[in-house]
Design a protein around this motif. Structure first.
Motif, PDB file in Angstrom:
ATOM      1  N   GLU A   2      28.404  48.114  42.276  1.00  0.00           N
ATOM      2  CA  GLU A   2      28.855  49.497  42.121  1.00  0.00           C
ATOM      3  C   GLU A   2      30.273  49.654  42.665  1.00  0.00           C
ATOM      4  N   LEU A   3      30.523  49.078  43.836  1.00  0.00           N
ATOM      5  CA  LEU A   3      31.854  49.139  44.436  1.00  0.00           C
ATOM      6  C   LEU A   3      32.875  48.400  43.570  1.00  0.00           C
ATOM      7  N   TRP A  22      32.720  47.673  40.274  1.00  0.00           N
ATOM      8  CA  TRP A  22      32.964  48.374  39.014  1.00  0.00           C
ATOM      9  C   TRP A  22      33.758  49.651  39.246  1.00  0.00           C
ATOM     10  N   SER A  23      33.513  50.342  40.363  1.00  0.00           N
ATOM     11  CA  SER A  23      34.294  51.558  40.673  1.00  0.00           C
ATOM     12  C   SER A  23      35.762  51.206  40.889  1.00  0.00           C
ATOM     13  N   PHE A  67      37.316  50.471  37.535  1.00  0.00           N
ATOM     14  CA  PHE A  67      37.536  51.715  36.793  1.00  0.00           C
ATOM     15  C   PHE A  67      38.741  52.463  37.355  1.00  0.00           C
ATOM     16  N   ALA A  68      38.847  52.557  38.684  1.00  0.00           N
ATOM     17  CA  ALA A  68      39.968  53.251  39.315  1.00  0.00           C
ATOM     18  C   ALA A  68      41.292  52.553  38.988  1.00  0.00           C
TER      19      ALA A  68
END
Length: 191
Positions: free
Chosen positions: A167-168, A170-171, A174-175
């Motif tokens: 999750e971290l 992929w975040s 994305f950012a």
């Protein structure tokens, strides 16, 4: 006493080595393999080298060397999905629906069935090779690439088994992508 099992491979039959195997105390079972107990690690290592030389299949026959039939159901009972009904591949981070997940043994069954040092190390952390702590979700491609390798695959699996890591990651991706797009739009607008 260490329980061992020696059988033939596709290259060679175990019966050609019957004299040596019987001399060290192994007996033929109903499946044509030779099984028995050896007294210590030194005898096991010696038999292992003999089997490698003669191209025979060697296995230490205990709970660490057997793949359970219910390890997949154990995994799904003890590991919750990351999102809804989806799991992350512990090696590459791909999101997989429950029916596409291949449950992988972090420490391979084949390696644990042949290596006493690995078994000793594993006994400090897990109860058996089918322990929930040794089971991870993987995509089919990563599971096939890993095979019986350990090393970096073990490190990747230990880190990647946690959903928060993916999750971290992929975040962050994305950012970063959003920042690049924003910068490109801003550069175009400034001109």
């Amino acid at each position: 006493m260490i329980q061992v099992r020696v059988s033939g491979t596709k290259y060679r039959k175990a019966r050609r080595s019957w004299f040596h195997l019987r001399r060290i105390g192994l007996r033929k079972d109903r499946y044509g393999a030779y099984t028995g107990e050896l007294k210590g690690r030194r005898q096991v290592e010696k038999l292992k080298r003999y089997c490698e030389k003669k191209r025979l299949s060697f296995r230490i026959d205990n709970e660490y060397g057997r793949r359970g039939g219910s390890y997949r159901s154990i995994f799904f009972q003890t590991h919750a999905p990351a999102f809804g009904n989806y799991y992350f591949c512990a090696y590459c981070g791909r999101l997989l629906p429950k029916d596409r997940v291949t449950v992988d043994h972090l420490y391979p069954v084949g390696s644990a069935s042949r290596d006493l040092k690995l078994q000793k190390k594993l006994k400090r952390h897990i109860r058996g090779i089918n322990d929930p702590d040794n089971l991870i979700a993987a995509c089919r491609a990563c599971n096939q690439k890993k095979g019986t390798e350990m090393g970096r695959w073990i490190r990747r699996g230990k880190i990647g088994r946690h959903a928060w890591y993916w999750e971290l990651r992929w975040s962050f991706r994305f950012a970063l992508a959003a920042g690049v797009i924003f910068l490109a739009v801003w550069l175009i607008a400034v001109r």
